[in-house]
Each structure stands twice: as structure tokens, then as C-alpha cells.
Scaffold this active site. Structure first.
Site, mmCIF file in Angstrom:
data_model
loop_
_atom_site.group_PDB
_atom_site.id
_atom_site.type_symbol
_atom_site.label_atom_id
_atom_site.label_comp_id
_atom_site.label_asym_id
_atom_site.label_seq_id
_atom_site.Cartn_x
_atom_site.Cartn_y
_atom_site.Cartn_z
ATOM 1 N N HIS A 118 -7.890 40.498 -19.439
ATOM 2 C CA HIS A 118 -8.509 38.949 -18.872
ATOM 3 C C HIS A 118 -9.333 39.320 -18.095
ATOM 4 O O HIS A 118 -8.444 39.017 -16.743
ATOM 5 C CB HIS A 118 -8.181 38.210 -20.032
ATOM 6 N N THR A 176 -17.020 42.930 -22.960
ATOM 7 C CA THR A 176 -15.803 42.143 -24.451
ATOM 8 C C THR A 176 -15.857 43.170 -25.034
ATOM 9 O O THR A 176 -14.357 43.914 -25.215
ATOM 10 C CB THR A 176 -15.753 41.076 -24.720
ATOM 11 N N GLU A 198 -7.087 28.013 -14.597
ATOM 12 C CA GLU A 198 -6.506 29.657 -14.993
ATOM 13 C C GLU A 198 -5.211 30.135 -14.308
ATOM 14 O O GLU A 198 -4.535 30.266 -14.834
ATOM 15 C CB GLU A 198 -7.266 30.752 -15.345
ATOM 16 N N ASN A 230 -8.920 44.720 -25.401
ATOM 17 C CA ASN A 230 -9.974 45.321 -24.506
ATOM 18 C C ASN A 230 -8.724 45.491 -23.395
ATOM 19 O O ASN A 230 -9.627 45.363 -22.200
ATOM 20 C CB ASN A 230 -11.084 44.351 -24.570
ATOM 21 N N TYR A 238 -6.420 29.640 -24.646
ATOM 22 C CA TYR A 238 -7.593 30.018 -24.612
ATOM 23 C C TYR A 238 -8.468 29.048 -25.515
ATOM 24 O O TYR A 238 -9.159 28.592 -26.616
ATOM 25 C CB TYR A 238 -7.534 31.262 -25.789
ATOM 26 N N LYS A 286 -3.580 42.733 -21.020
ATOM 27 C CA LYS A 286 -3.030 41.714 -22.063
ATOM 28 C C LYS A 286 -1.763 43.061 -23.025
ATOM 29 O O LYS A 286 -1.626 44.530 -22.078
ATOM 30 C CB LYS A 286 -3.953 42.132 -22.970
ATOM 31 N N ARG A 330 -12.490 48.587 -18.991
ATOM 32 C CA ARG A 330 -11.862 48.520 -20.609
ATOM 33 C C ARG A 330 -13.005 48.607 -21.492
ATOM 34 O O ARG A 330 -12.712 49.635 -22.199
ATOM 35 C CB ARG A 330 -13.177 47.199 -21.003
ATOM 36 N N ARG A 377 -15.028 40.819 -13.080
ATOM 37 C CA ARG A 377 -15.663 41.140 -14.181
ATOM 38 C C ARG A 377 -16.096 42.281 -14.347
ATOM 39 O O ARG A 377 -16.205 42.267 -15.208
ATOM 40 C CB ARG A 377 -16.986 39.440 -14.564
HETATM 41 N N1 UDP Z 1 -12.707 38.558 -28.876
HETATM 42 C C1 UDP Z 1 -12.731 39.388 -30.012
HETATM 43 N N2 UDP Z 1 -14.027 39.493 -31.110
HETATM 44 C C2 UDP Z 1 -14.680 38.689 -30.684
HETATM 45 C C3 UDP Z 1 -14.779 38.406 -28.855
HETATM 46 C C4 UDP Z 1 -13.528 38.172 -28.495
HETATM 47 O O1 UDP Z 1 -10.547 39.174 -30.519
HETATM 48 O O2 UDP Z 1 -15.690 39.153 -31.413
HETATM 49 C C5 UDP Z 1 -11.645 38.553 -27.982
HETATM 50 C C6 UDP Z 1 -11.288 39.474 -26.711
HETATM 51 O O3 UDP Z 1 -9.884 39.813 -26.506
HETATM 52 C C7 UDP Z 1 -12.161 38.771 -25.641
HETATM 53 C C8 UDP Z 1 -11.044 37.203 -25.742
HETATM 54 O O4 UDP Z 1 -11.082 37.366 -27.506
HETATM 55 O O5 UDP Z 1 -11.201 39.509 -24.075
HETATM 56 C C9 UDP Z 1 -12.311 36.340 -24.761
HETATM 57 O O6 UDP Z 1 -13.499 36.398 -26.098
HETATM 58 P P1 UDP Z 1 -14.539 36.128 -24.480
HETATM 59 O O7 UDP Z 1 -15.847 36.151 -25.072
HETATM 60 O O8 UDP Z 1 -14.070 34.851 -23.121
HETATM 61 O O9 UDP Z 1 -14.632 36.986 -23.670
HETATM 62 P P2 UDP Z 1 -14.212 37.645 -21.954
HETATM 63 O O10 UDP Z 1 -14.332 36.894 -21.233
HETATM 64 O O11 UDP Z 1 -12.943 38.503 -22.601
HETATM 65 O O12 UDP Z 1 -14.830 38.924 -22.063
HETATM 66 MG MG MG Z 2 -13.560 34.640 -21.590
#
Ligand code: UDP
Ligand code: MG
Length: 136
Positions: free
Chosen positions: A118, A94, A129, A115, A52, A12, A105, A88
Site C-alpha cells: 500500500h 494496483t 495515514e 498486491n 480503508y 501487506k 507489484r 507510487r
Molecule cells: N482492490 C481490490 N479490488 C479492486 C480494486 C482494489 O481488491 O478492484 C484493493 C487492492 O488491494 C488495492 C486496495 O483495494 O490496493 C485499495 O484500492 P486503491 O484503488 O486505493 O488502489 P491502490 O491505491 O492500492 O493502488
Molecule cells: Mg489507494
């Protein structure tokens, strides 16, 4: 039985900006993931919104789309055994504050929104994707 899979990884804007591409790639390569394809791009807010769209009902959606389109990103196709789950695991939670030791992260994330990476969350989403960024 573990099987060879492909998954999508994105470095990112916060991490590209801090020149962390090589450090993050090293983590994938040293954990048996191959980088089959990659490109550095700068997407529009509309493209981020499309990518997204599963999050469109979330309160953070608009900021998230603005953020992903705020600067260059590196999109990569990672391949290896159990690549989706392995990526993951290497990424960590996250929220960097909740991420395990030595995860990407934990090492590099700034905040829950910035973070650093992705990763696709399922094999089905990985296919979608990868196809979103790499049409052959
Ligand atoms: N995100 C955010 N605030 C939140 C939760 C998620 O800004 O409270 C952002 C964060 O950058 C995250 C992305 O939205 O990576 C997608 O969220 P997801 O729950 O899919 O998390 P990920 O799969 O990236 O761990
Ligand atoms: Mg996600």
C-alpha cells in the site's frame, strides 16, 4: 522544485508471509527513500475498516478489510524527495498485471487484491495515514 516529503508504505500480508520484507525495503532504499520508522503489526478487521474507510462504498471493501487484517503487516514511514509520488511509481499499478516492469507489484504482486504493498496517494492522505499508525 522537489521537496522532502513523508509517505506511508504498508507491506501487506501476502508479501510478509512470503518473506519479501527485505527485498521490498531494498527497493525503497536504493531509490533514495529513507525508512524513518517501521513496525510489524497485526491489525483487527475494525482497524482495517477504519484505515480503508474511503473505500467503504466499493464492492471489494469487506474483502479488502478482511485481507489486510488476515496476517502481520509492516507499516513504514518513508521519507525523501517527492516521496508520495516516488513510492507510487515504485509500487506500480494496483493490478499487478497492469504494473510496469520492475515495479514492486509487477515483481511480487499475486493479484489485484493481494498486491503486496500500500502507498499513500497524496500528501494529505500520507499525513493522515502516518498519524493513523504512528502517534508520537
Ligand atoms: N482492490 C481490490 N479490488 C479492486 C480494486 C482494489 O481488491 O478492484 C484493493 C487492492 O488491494 C488495492 C486496495 O483495494 O490496493 C485499495 O484500492 P486503491 O484503488 O486505493 O488502489 P491502490 O491505491 O492500492 O493502488
Ligand atoms: Mg489507494
Amino acid at each position: 522544485m522537489s521537496k522532502t516529503e513523508q509517505t506511508l508504505s504498508i507491506i501487506k500480508p501476502d508479501a510478509v508471509e512470503r518473506n519479501l520484507i527485505d527485498e521490498i525495503k531494498k527497493i525503497f532504499l536504493s531509490n533514495n527513500l529513507e525508512i524513518k520508522d517501521s513496525k510489524k503489526i497485526h491489525i483487527t478487521k475494525d482497524e482495517a475498516a477504519e484505515f480503508y474507510k474511503v473505500h467503504q462504498s466499493k464492492p471489494f471493501y469487506s474483502d479488502l478489510c478482511a485481507y489486510l487484517s488476515s496476517g502481520p503487516i509492516l507499516v513504514m514511514v518513508l521519507e525523501g524527495k517527492n516521496a508520495v509520488a516516488l513510492n507510487r511509481e515504485l509500487m506500480g499499478a494496483t493490478d499487478p498485471k497492469a504494473a510496469g516492469e520492475n515495479t514492486i507489484r509487477k515483481l511480487y504482486g499475486i493479484s489485484i487484491d493481494k498486491n503486496s504493498v500500500h502507498g499513500s496517494d497524496s500528501l494529505d492522505n500520507a499525513k493522515k495515514e502516518i498519524n493513523f499508525f504512528f502517534q508520537n
